[in-house]
Motif scaffolding. Structure first.
Motif, PDB file in Angstrom:
ATOM      1  N   GLY A   8      70.985   2.015 -23.521  1.00  0.00           N
ATOM      2  CA  GLY A   8      70.972   3.401 -23.996  1.00  0.00           C
ATOM      3  C   GLY A   8      70.247   4.267 -22.987  1.00  0.00           C
ATOM      4  N   ALA A  12      65.294   8.596 -24.911  1.00  0.00           N
ATOM      5  CA  ALA A  12      64.304   7.523 -25.012  1.00  0.00           C
ATOM      6  C   ALA A  12      64.459   6.522 -23.862  1.00  0.00           C
ATOM      7  CB  ALA A  12      64.450   6.811 -26.355  1.00  0.00           C
ATOM      8  N   ARG A  42      70.048  16.534 -25.158  1.00  0.00           N
ATOM      9  CA  ARG A  42      70.995  16.933 -26.205  1.00  0.00           C
ATOM     10  C   ARG A  42      70.686  18.267 -26.878  1.00  0.00           C
ATOM     11  NH1 ARG A  42      74.202  12.562 -26.672  1.00  0.00           N
ATOM     12  NH2 ARG A  42      73.158  10.637 -26.164  1.00  0.00           N
ATOM     13  N   PRO A  43      69.398  18.642 -27.074  1.00  0.00           N
ATOM     14  CA  PRO A  43      69.140  19.863 -27.859  1.00  0.00           C
ATOM     15  C   PRO A  43      69.956  21.093 -27.452  1.00  0.00           C
ATOM     16  CG  PRO A  43      67.108  18.670 -27.589  1.00  0.00           C
ATOM     17  CD  PRO A  43      68.153  17.932 -26.760  1.00  0.00           C
ATOM     18  N   LYS A  47      73.075  24.830 -28.939  1.00  0.00           N
ATOM     19  CA  LYS A  47      72.422  26.133 -28.757  1.00  0.00           C
ATOM     20  C   LYS A  47      72.937  26.775 -27.464  1.00  0.00           C
ATOM     21  CE  LYS A  47      68.347  23.842 -30.776  1.00  0.00           C
ATOM     22  NZ  LYS A  47      68.366  22.444 -30.371  1.00  0.00           N
ATOM     23  N   ALA A  78      76.926  -2.056 -23.448  1.00  0.00           N
ATOM     24  CA  ALA A  78      76.367  -3.401 -23.615  1.00  0.00           C
ATOM     25  C   ALA A  78      76.996  -3.963 -24.882  1.00  0.00           C
ATOM     26  CB  ALA A  78      74.856  -3.333 -23.754  1.00  0.00           C
ATOM     27  N   LEU A 125      79.224  16.829 -33.337  1.00  0.00           N
ATOM     28  CA  LEU A 125      78.510  17.286 -32.142  1.00  0.00           C
ATOM     29  C   LEU A 125      77.319  16.388 -31.848  1.00  0.00           C
ATOM     30  CD1 LEU A 125      78.009  19.246 -29.870  1.00  0.00           C
ATOM     31  CD2 LEU A 125      76.996  20.855 -31.487  1.00  0.00           C
ATOM     32  N   VAL A 292      63.161  14.690 -30.055  1.00  0.00           N
ATOM     33  CA  VAL A 292      62.847  14.480 -28.641  1.00  0.00           C
ATOM     34  C   VAL A 292      61.427  13.926 -28.502  1.00  0.00           C
ATOM     35  CG1 VAL A 292      62.399  15.716 -26.491  1.00  0.00           C
ATOM     36  CG2 VAL A 292      64.479  16.193 -27.793  1.00  0.00           C
TER      37      VAL A 292
HETATM   38  P1  FAD Z   1      70.313   9.258 -27.748  1.00  0.00           P
HETATM   39  O1  FAD Z   1      69.862  10.471 -27.023  1.00  0.00           O
HETATM   40  O2  FAD Z   1      71.401   9.377 -28.738  1.00  0.00           O
HETATM   41  O3  FAD Z   1      70.745   8.190 -26.653  1.00  0.00           O
HETATM   42  C1  FAD Z   1      71.303   6.938 -26.982  1.00  0.00           C
HETATM   43  C2  FAD Z   1      72.320   6.587 -25.916  1.00  0.00           C
HETATM   44  O4  FAD Z   1      72.644   5.207 -26.033  1.00  0.00           O
HETATM   45  C3  FAD Z   1      73.636   7.342 -26.062  1.00  0.00           C
HETATM   46  O5  FAD Z   1      74.031   7.845 -24.822  1.00  0.00           O
HETATM   47  C4  FAD Z   1      74.599   6.267 -26.561  1.00  0.00           C
HETATM   48  O6  FAD Z   1      75.914   6.550 -26.217  1.00  0.00           O
HETATM   49  C5  FAD Z   1      74.044   5.050 -25.838  1.00  0.00           C
HETATM   50  N1  FAD Z   1      74.444   3.760 -26.385  1.00  0.00           N
HETATM   51  C6  FAD Z   1      74.517   3.396 -27.691  1.00  0.00           C
HETATM   52  N2  FAD Z   1      74.931   2.098 -27.789  1.00  0.00           N
HETATM   53  C7  FAD Z   1      75.102   1.651 -26.533  1.00  0.00           C
HETATM   54  C8  FAD Z   1      75.516   0.378 -25.989  1.00  0.00           C
HETATM   55  N3  FAD Z   1      75.822  -0.659 -26.770  1.00  0.00           N
HETATM   56  N4  FAD Z   1      75.604   0.272 -24.644  1.00  0.00           N
HETATM   57  C9  FAD Z   1      75.300   1.328 -23.830  1.00  0.00           C
HETATM   58  N5  FAD Z   1      74.890   2.525 -24.299  1.00  0.00           N
HETATM   59  C10 FAD Z   1      74.796   2.680 -25.625  1.00  0.00           C
HETATM   60  N6  FAD Z   1      65.629  17.056 -31.260  1.00  0.00           N
HETATM   61  C11 FAD Z   1      64.593  17.920 -31.217  1.00  0.00           C
HETATM   62  O7  FAD Z   1      63.434  17.488 -31.230  1.00  0.00           O
HETATM   63  N7  FAD Z   1      64.818  19.272 -31.172  1.00  0.00           N
HETATM   64  C12 FAD Z   1      66.065  19.793 -31.140  1.00  0.00           C
HETATM   65  O8  FAD Z   1      66.231  21.006 -31.101  1.00  0.00           O
HETATM   66  C13 FAD Z   1      67.179  18.911 -31.169  1.00  0.00           C
HETATM   67  N8  FAD Z   1      68.442  19.376 -31.115  1.00  0.00           N
HETATM   68  C14 FAD Z   1      69.494  18.517 -31.100  1.00  0.00           C
HETATM   69  C15 FAD Z   1      70.789  19.005 -30.993  1.00  0.00           C
HETATM   70  C16 FAD Z   1      71.871  18.144 -30.974  1.00  0.00           C
HETATM   71  C17 FAD Z   1      73.256  18.694 -30.863  1.00  0.00           C
HETATM   72  C18 FAD Z   1      71.651  16.743 -31.075  1.00  0.00           C
HETATM   73  C19 FAD Z   1      72.817  15.785 -31.084  1.00  0.00           C
HETATM   74  C20 FAD Z   1      70.372  16.241 -31.180  1.00  0.00           C
HETATM   75  C21 FAD Z   1      69.274  17.114 -31.178  1.00  0.00           C
HETATM   76  N9  FAD Z   1      67.961  16.643 -31.273  1.00  0.00           N
HETATM   77  C22 FAD Z   1      66.913  17.523 -31.235  1.00  0.00           C
HETATM   78  C23 FAD Z   1      67.684  15.204 -31.437  1.00  0.00           C
HETATM   79  C24 FAD Z   1      67.401  14.519 -30.110  1.00  0.00           C
HETATM   80  O9  FAD Z   1      68.339  14.894 -29.151  1.00  0.00           O
HETATM   81  C25 FAD Z   1      67.432  13.014 -30.347  1.00  0.00           C
HETATM   82  O10 FAD Z   1      66.401  12.702 -31.257  1.00  0.00           O
HETATM   83  C26 FAD Z   1      67.241  12.233 -29.051  1.00  0.00           C
HETATM   84  O11 FAD Z   1      68.300  12.459 -28.184  1.00  0.00           O
HETATM   85  C27 FAD Z   1      67.117  10.746 -29.364  1.00  0.00           C
HETATM   86  O12 FAD Z   1      67.076  10.026 -28.178  1.00  0.00           O
HETATM   87  P2  FAD Z   1      67.566   8.516 -28.121  1.00  0.00           P
HETATM   88  O13 FAD Z   1      67.428   8.121 -26.687  1.00  0.00           O
HETATM   89  O14 FAD Z   1      66.917   7.716 -29.173  1.00  0.00           O
HETATM   90  O15 FAD Z   1      69.105   8.570 -28.523  1.00  0.00           O
END
Ligand code: FAD
Length: 403
Positions: A8, A12, A42-43, A47, A78, A125, A292
């Motif tokens: 991922g 994170a 992503r945020p 917006k 993966a 989205l 985030v």
């Molecule tokens: P993600 O960013 O979702 O990343 C996970 C990644 O892993 C993805 O690219 C996915 O495709 C990949 N993945 C999954 N399974 C596999 C696999 N088997 N092999 C390879 N890759 C894989 N948060 C805020 O605090 N403020 C905001 O204003 C805000 N606005 C947002 C607006 C939108 C439109 C969205 C969608 C989210 C928003 N968020 C906001 C939430 C924030 O973006 C998420 O909490 C954050 O991105 C989480 O990070 P993450 O790395 O856990 O997951």
């Protein structure tokens, strides 16, 4: 050579790689992501990006990865984890070995479980690719219906009012952001969104979407038919736990981890939107947060542990959501059954709601009051003994309670 693999490459996953290098980890770092892009933020997708105001969302430029010896594998899934041999299998049958594996697979949008959800111009989205298509279609849409008055739905709705369209938001709940926000702050958002031209329909359940190839209308259970040439569905997410489940890691609502963010396999951690962890601010109950802050701080916590400095994850949760001119910030954990104390003037577009559980400060919601938000984070971190009376008194100096 020791090695860390990260599955991922979102907020994170990227931060684990960055933090490892900042802490001078000398082993191999492999960052595996199934999206064909550099790790991005992503945020803005709901917006500024839709308005064409932010072009580059990459969290690090292309050159950063080679410079810091981070092996970024973009656009490959993966598909298997062999815990005994400590190997990750990718969809092209290549294999990555690890000493430590970090699962940062995030979440995906919950699809709308009704007829017509598969029609053209019905959007979810989450990803940059989805936002790109949406951005093109928004320009010509005249009747936009948003299903779900959560953060993403309302951020999108506020953005959509900038186009020449009628924007309607439907939700089964009786108020906006009902799962996360106090009733008091919900009411302020209802008023402010209506002022800027968003039509809000609560207690309203969608039965089906109508149309031949493309959506033309949304029909509710009580028989209303709303014309729609674009529908955005924002009804929550499903954590991407399947890979963890198939290798017998414990999974509930998310991948279960302990306070160090470690799974039931000491060589595997899970962080970000996919991780369910025991939270100090919920008396140790497991929560899964989507922000985030949570993604970045958990990444730093795991990187430190890999570097031999384990510490329990105890960061104060905080979050923001920008909805047009409304900047909502939250510190602490939202939950029901709290005493709601207003600070400032609810009739203005600048106010705060302090939430107390059993007389103790649990969460602070601020609207266009960033200074209160910053103080709230510190008050919560220090477990300051703020009383509801003090919070309600605008002349009481909150700073006086900080160490
Ligand atoms: P993600 O960013 O979702 O990343 C996970 C990644 O892993 C993805 O690219 C996915 O495709 C990949 N993945 C999954 N399974 C596999 C696999 N088997 N092999 C390879 N890759 C894989 N948060 C805020 O605090 N403020 C905001 O204003 C805000 N606005 C947002 C607006 C939108 C439109 C969205 C969608 C989210 C928003 N968020 C906001 C939430 C924030 O973006 C998420 O909490 C954050 O991105 C989480 O990070 P993450 O790395 O856990 O997951």
């Amino acid at each position: 050579q020791p090695s860390v693999a990260i599955i991922g490459s979102g907020q994170a996953g990227l931060q684990v790689a960055v933090s490892l290098r900042e802490l001078h980890y000398e082993g191999r770092v492999v960052l595996i992501g199934d999206e064909p892009h550099l790790p991005y933020s992503r945020p803005p997708l709901s917006k500024a990006y839709l308005l064409g105001e932010t072009a580059d969302l990459a969290l690090r430029p292309q050159g950063y990865f080679a410079q810091h010896h981070i092996e970024l594998i973009a656009g490959k899934r993966a598909v298997a984890i062999d815990r005994t041999r400590r190997m990750v299998g990718l969809e092209d049958e290549s294999v990555i070995e690890y000493d430590h594996l970090v699962l940062a697979t995030g979440a995906r949008n919950r699809p709308l479980p009704i007829p017509g959800a598969e029609l053209g111009n019905v959007f979810l989205l989450r990803t940059l690719d989805e936002a790109n298509v949406l951005r093109e279609q928004m320009v010509t849409a005249r009747n936009i219906v948003v299903i779900g008055a959560g953060f993403i739905g309302l951020e999108f709705a506020a953005t959509a009012t900038k186009f020449d369209a009628i924007v309607t938001v439907l939700d089964v709940a009786d108020r906006p952001m009902a799962r996360a926000l106090s009733k008091t702050m919900s009411a302020v958002f209802t008023r402010e969104h209506e002022k800027s031209g968003v039509r809000l329909m609560f207690n309203s359940q969608v039965m089906r979407l109508l149309g031949e190839r493309h959506v033309t209308a949304v029909e509710t259970v009580d028989g209303q038919v709303l014309p729609a040439d674009l529908v955005l569905v924002g009804i929550g997410v499903i954590p991407n736990v399947e890979l963890a489940a198939t290798c017998n890691l414990t999974v509930e609502n998310g991948i279960v981890v302990d306070e160090f963010l470690q799974t039931n396999d000491p060589h595997i951690s899970a962080i970000g939107d996919v991780a369910a962890y025991p939270n100090r601010y919920s008396n140790g109950a497991r929560v899964r947060l989507e922000s985030v802050q949570n993604a970045s701080d958990q990444a730093r916590c795991v990187a430190s542990r890999i570097m031999g400095q384990p510490a329990a994850y105890e960061a104060v949760p905080w979050f923001w959501s920008t909805q047009g001119n409304l900047k909502l910030q939250m510190a602490g954990l939202p939950s029901g059954g709290c005493e709601e104390v207003v600070r400032g003037d609810l009739n203005s577009s600048k106010c705060s709601v302090f939430l107390f559980r059993d007389g103790k400060l649990a969460c602070v919601e601020t609207l266009n009051k960033p200074a209160d938000h910053m103080l709230a984070r510190r008050l919560l971190a220090e477990r300051a003994a703020l009383t509801p009376g003090q919070a309600a008194d605008p002349t009481f100096d909150l700073k006086a309670l900080l160490q």
